[in-house]
Motif scaffolding. Structure first.
Motif, short mmCIF file in Angstrom:
data_model
loop_
_atom_site.label_atom_id
_atom_site.label_comp_id
_atom_site.label_asym_id
_atom_site.label_seq_id
_atom_site.Cartn_x
_atom_site.Cartn_y
_atom_site.Cartn_z
N VAL A 1 -4.71 -9.40 4.53
CA VAL A 1 -4.56 -8.26 5.44
C VAL A 1 -5.84 -8.11 6.27
CG1 VAL A 1 -4.03 -5.81 5.63
CG2 VAL A 1 -3.14 -7.12 3.70
N ARG B 1 -8.34 -0.98 -0.22
CA ARG B 1 -7.05 -1.62 0.00
C ARG B 1 -7.23 -3.11 0.29
NH1 ARG B 1 -3.06 2.23 3.55
NH2 ARG B 1 -2.37 3.46 1.78
N ALA B 2 -8.26 -3.41 1.08
CA ALA B 2 -8.54 -4.81 1.40
C ALA B 2 -8.79 -5.58 0.11
CB ALA B 2 -9.73 -4.91 2.33
N PHE C 1 -7.64 -5.47 8.87
CA PHE C 1 -7.54 -4.08 9.32
C PHE C 1 -8.27 -3.89 10.65
CE2 PHE C 1 -7.11 -4.01 4.76
CZ PHE C 1 -6.13 -3.05 4.53
N ARG D 1 -11.96 -14.06 5.71
CA ARG D 1 -11.70 -13.58 4.35
C ARG D 1 -10.19 -13.53 4.07
NH1 ARG D 1 -13.45 -7.54 2.72
NH2 ARG D 1 -11.69 -7.12 4.07
N ALA D 2 -9.41 -13.18 5.10
CA ALA D 2 -7.97 -13.05 4.90
C ALA D 2 -7.28 -14.42 4.89
CB ALA D 2 -7.37 -12.17 5.98
N ALA E 1 -12.83 -3.41 7.49
CA ALA E 1 -12.78 -3.18 6.05
C ALA E 1 -13.50 -4.26 5.25
CB ALA E 1 -11.31 -3.05 5.57
N LEU E 2 -14.66 -4.66 5.73
CA LEU E 2 -15.48 -5.60 4.94
C LEU E 2 -16.18 -4.82 3.84
CD1 LEU E 2 -17.06 -7.65 7.86
CD2 LEU E 2 -15.21 -8.33 6.34
N PHE E 3 -16.60 -5.53 2.78
CA PHE E 3 -17.34 -4.86 1.71
C PHE E 3 -18.79 -4.72 2.17
CE2 PHE E 3 -14.15 -7.57 -0.64
CZ PHE E 3 -13.21 -6.55 -0.70
N PRO E 4 -19.24 -3.49 2.43
CA PRO E 4 -20.55 -3.31 3.06
C PRO E 4 -21.71 -3.73 2.17
CG PRO E 4 -19.58 -1.18 2.49
CD PRO E 4 -18.53 -2.22 2.22
N HIS E 5 -21.48 -3.80 0.84
CA HIS E 5 -22.58 -4.11 -0.06
C HIS E 5 -22.63 -5.60 -0.42
CE1 HIS E 5 -18.98 -3.48 -2.34
NE2 HIS E 5 -19.52 -3.87 -3.47
N MET E 6 -21.77 -6.40 0.22
CA MET E 6 -21.79 -7.83 -0.07
C MET E 6 -22.11 -8.61 1.20
SD MET E 6 -18.39 -8.37 -2.35
CE MET E 6 -17.82 -7.15 -3.53
N LEU F 1 -20.31 1.10 -4.40
CA LEU F 1 -20.50 1.87 -3.16
C LEU F 1 -20.82 3.33 -3.47
CD1 LEU F 1 -17.73 0.38 -0.84
CD2 LEU F 1 -20.18 0.02 -0.73
N SER G 1 -5.58 -6.25 -1.65
CA SER G 1 -4.77 -7.28 -0.98
C SER G 1 -5.37 -8.67 -1.18
CB SER G 1 -4.65 -6.97 0.51
OG SER G 1 -5.86 -7.27 1.17
N LEU G 2 -6.66 -8.72 -1.45
CA LEU G 2 -7.30 -10.02 -1.65
C LEU G 2 -7.14 -10.51 -3.08
CD1 LEU G 2 -10.50 -9.35 0.45
CD2 LEU G 2 -8.62 -10.84 1.06
N GLY G 3 -6.39 -9.74 -3.90
CA GLY G 3 -6.07 -10.23 -5.23
C GLY G 3 -6.82 -9.55 -6.36
N PHE H 1 -14.77 -13.48 -2.09
CA PHE H 1 -14.11 -12.50 -2.96
C PHE H 1 -12.69 -12.91 -3.39
CE2 PHE H 1 -11.88 -8.57 -3.94
CZ PHE H 1 -12.78 -7.89 -4.74
N PRO H 2 -11.79 -13.22 -2.44
CA PRO H 2 -10.43 -13.56 -2.87
C PRO H 2 -10.37 -14.82 -3.72
CG PRO H 2 -10.70 -13.94 -0.52
CD PRO H 2 -11.90 -13.19 -0.97
N VAL I 1 -16.07 -2.77 -6.13
CA VAL I 1 -16.15 -2.16 -4.80
C VAL I 1 -16.46 -0.67 -4.87
CG1 VAL I 1 -14.93 -1.73 -2.64
CG2 VAL I 1 -14.58 -3.89 -3.85
N ASP J 1 -14.55 4.12 2.76
CA ASP J 1 -13.31 3.94 3.50
C ASP J 1 -12.25 3.37 2.54
OD1 ASP J 1 -11.25 3.15 5.10
OD2 ASP J 1 -12.56 2.43 6.71
N ARG K 1 -9.66 1.91 3.19
CA ARG K 1 -9.15 0.60 3.61
C ARG K 1 -9.96 -0.53 2.99
NH1 ARG K 1 -8.48 2.40 9.78
NH2 ARG K 1 -10.24 3.62 9.09
N VAL K 2 -11.24 -0.24 2.67
CA VAL K 2 -12.05 -1.27 2.01
C VAL K 2 -11.47 -1.56 0.63
CG1 VAL K 2 -14.33 -1.76 1.08
CG2 VAL K 2 -14.11 -0.69 3.31
N ASN L 1 -10.47 -1.63 11.38
CA ASN L 1 -11.90 -1.35 11.24
C ASN L 1 -12.58 -2.40 10.36
OD1 ASN L 1 -10.80 -0.74 8.80
ND2 ASN L 1 -12.14 1.00 8.44
N PHE M 1 0.83 -1.21 0.00
CA PHE M 1 0.00 0.00 0.00
C PHE M 1 0.86 1.26 0.00
CE2 PHE M 1 -2.97 -2.80 2.61
CZ PHE M 1 -3.62 -3.25 1.47
N MET N 1 -1.08 -11.77 0.03
CA MET N 1 -1.02 -11.60 1.48
C MET N 1 -2.43 -11.30 1.99
SD MET N 1 2.30 -9.20 1.90
CE MET N 1 3.89 -9.69 1.25
#
Lengths: 356, 255
Positions: A81, B159-160, A83, A148-149, A87-92, B179, B163-165, A100-101, B175, B154, B156-157, A85, A54, A79
């Motif tokens: 990650v 960024r997440a 966080f 998720r991570a 950092a979930l996807f609020p619309h899923m 949103l 990081s998840l590919g 997702f990954p 995303v 956010d 970080r969402v 807070n 990042f 990797m």
């Protein structure tokens, strides 16, 4: 097990003219749980963000499994990650978040479903897979973020103060859960925290950060018992610091003469020579309080000035010729009234001399 | 106190919609004049809008131009809002002000400038000139509305997701855009309404073939005050209310 799975080599990060990470070296082994511990602004989160991709690296190299990854884009680093807070996807939905990954990696549909279910069961949230993140409590959201991570079996799991937003009880529960997952799955985890108890509980090794540099990197026991300098001694746990002059060195035991003439025998850092200034770090719980001086231990007399009740232990404040000393005693030990004349005692192996 | 507040609010609302309450009933008059009293109710002026080719052409023009303007302004405005969000953009607030300038520059000034520019480019009095002119004034609404939605996301969402590919374009499509969608939709609705409503720029850059509904109402007002104006206004207002309702429903469904 490769010893140097992740290597930071002379890593530097500048923001304009401010250097937040300076010439940092750190090697992390596969399967290791390393905590980056330090006050805010010490560079620990920046280091994690550079590892995740990042933040760019200003100087030096980050090597993962033999490959330099300075310029590898985040989405190719593999990797996980987590966080603070979530950092979930609020619309899923929860299941979509965890899938997702896997979908990004083109995993077959049937396999996605079974792995998502397995990952959610692992964090005991299998029954909530159709909820949206906003309908979950903080602790549940963090467990989803964890699932998720982990679901895509990343090479490394990075956690940026993941438990900071949870209340104390939940935090302690999650600490044990994460520790358990680490052991069970053999994960390599890098965990950023400013909470020393968290670092002590969970880590194989703790890297203590200050001013963009690692002050010490060692096992929790080593960092707590044998701090490498004053910052580490004061940052981790509570300690009494007494300044004196090293008068003799024999093996691992040093003689430290305090200004009042009292001489203590104590263990300490290597490399001291007679005549050097030394700082004795004495943990409050390593001090015993006696009515009369016992044999064979270091002794210092003083007067009790305050006793603070802390539930499972008492903190006793004692004024001595060498300054104010705080001792921590077990509830089963004798209690002392204010004004009582007492003798403090500690064994050589319970003290630790560092450079002032 | 509670009643005082309610009365105050009602008065404000009444003040805002009173003009509509005056004009809308006239859409249903049987008289040939735009005046009270209404002798009897009829739908002849709505028929006039359909039958009279001047009016039906104007409605069609308005729909064509407003739709194209909405598409263009929404895409460009969204891109601008995304660009303005970038962290390594210098002079961000100055650039943002530039984007919002068309809202504060007097329409007449803008109209004169655009007319001479379009004439030089040889595209004045065409659908393109009207669509471009409308896009210029509609885009600031999209920029504001999408920027507002983006600040609520956010980082970080995103960024997440990285990081998840997810490669950056997937982060955007899976995303960021979903949103920001409520902001994009309200921006689009505002752009549509702006285009529908635009008169001044249209006077400068439109030819006789690009007469829009608003422009037609404007000239009818000067020439002969026909109740067809009220009927056209009725259609515009009902259309606007329907769009607003659709937006509200879409937003509610998102939670």
């Amino acid at each position: 097990m490769s010893e140097n799975f992740i290597r930071f080599q002379k890593v530097t990060k500048d923001y304009g003219t401010v250097r937040v990470v300076e010439d940092l070296d750190l090697d992390i082994a596969r399967g290791e749980f390393v905590s980056l511990l330090g006050p805010s602004g010490s560079g620990k989160t920046t280091l994690l963000m550079m590892l995740a991709g990042f933040e760019s690296v200003s100087g030096g190299a980050i090597v993962l499994d033999g490959q330099k990854i300075n310029d590898l884009p985040t989405h190719k680093r593999d990797m996980g990650v987590v966080f603070q807070n979530y950092a979930l996807f609020p619309h899923m939905t929860v299941a979509k978040n965890v899938a997702f990954p896997l979908e990004m990696r083109g995993t077959a549909k049937a396999e996605v479903a079974s792995r998502v279910q397995k990952a959610l069961d692992m964090v005991q949230l299998g029954h909530l897979s159709d909820r949206l993140p906003g309908q979950l409590s903080g602790g549940q959201q963090q467990r989803v973020a964890l699932a998720r991570a982990l679901v895509f079996e990343p090479r490394v799991v990075l956690m940026d103060e993941p438990l900071g937003a949870l209340d104390k009880q939940l935090r302690e529960q999650m600490q044990l859960d994460i520790r358990d997952l680490h052991h069970r799955l053999g994960l390599t985890i890098i965990f950023v925290t400013h909470d020393q108890d968290e670092a002590l509980t969970m880590s194989d090794r703790i890297a203590v950060f200050n001013h963009g540099q690692i002050q010490q990197c060692a096992s929790p026991r080593e960092v707590y018992d044998h701090p490498s300098n004053r910052f580490v001694a004061e940052f981790i746990g509570e300690t009494n610091l007494l300044e004196g002059t090293v008068s003799a060195v024999s093996g691992e035991t040093l003689s430290l003469t305090l200004p009042g003439g009292t001489v203590f025998q104590s263990h300490g850092l290597a490399g001291f020579r007679p005549g050097d200034k030394g700082l004795l770090s004495l943990r409050p719980e390593r001090i015993d309080i006696y009515a009369t001086a016992p044999e064979g231990v270091n002794c210092l007399t003083g007067e009790v000035t305050d006793t603070v009740y802390q539930g499972d232990h008492l903190r006793i404040v004692i004024e001595t010729a060498a300054g104010r000393i705080i001792a921590r005693i077990n509830r089963k030990a004798a209690e002392w009234a204010n004004g009582a004349k007492v003798t403090l005692g500690f064994r050589a192996q319970d003290g630790w001399v560092i450079a002032p | 106190m509670k009643y005082a507040k309610a009365i105050y609010a009602s008065l404000i609302v009444f003040f805002l919609i009173a003009p509509l309450l005056v004009i809308l009933p006239l859409a249903f008059t049987s008289s040939a004049f735009l005046t009270y009293p209404i002798p009897s109710f009829s739908t002849r002026w709505f028929e006039e809008l359909v039958v009279n080719s001047v009016w039906s052409r104007a409605i069609l023009n308005s729909l064509i131009i407003a739709t194209a303007t909405t598409a263009l302004a929404t895409v460009l405005g969204t891109l601008a809002a995304l660009g303005l969000r970038s962290q390594d953009l210098g002079m961000k607030s100055q650039i943002r002000t530039m984007f919002l300038l068309p809202m504060v520059v007097p329409a007449v000034v803008l109209g004169v400038g655009m007319q001479s520019l379009f004439v030089r480019l040889g595209i004045n009095s065409s659908y393109w000139s009207v669509i471009i002119a409308h896009t210029v004034v509609a885009m600031p609404f999209v920029v504001i509305s999408v920027s507002g939605a983006l600040t609520g996301i956010d980082r970080r969402v995103e960024r997440a997701a990285l990081s998840l590919g997810a490669p950056p374009w997937k982060v955007f499509s899976l995303v960021t855009l979903p949103l920001a969608m409520p902001g994009v939709l309200s921006g689009a609705a505002l752009a549509f309404a702006t285009s529908l409503d635009e008169v001044v720029l249209t006077l400068f850059v439109a030819g006789p073939n690009q007469r829009t509904l608003a422009r037609q109402m404007f000239s009818t007002l000067r020439e002969n005050i026909s109740p067809a104006i009220a009927a056209a206004a009725f259609i515009i207002i009902v259309g606007t209310v329907l769009i607003a309702l659709a937006l509200m429903l879409a937003r509610r469904r998102r939670g």
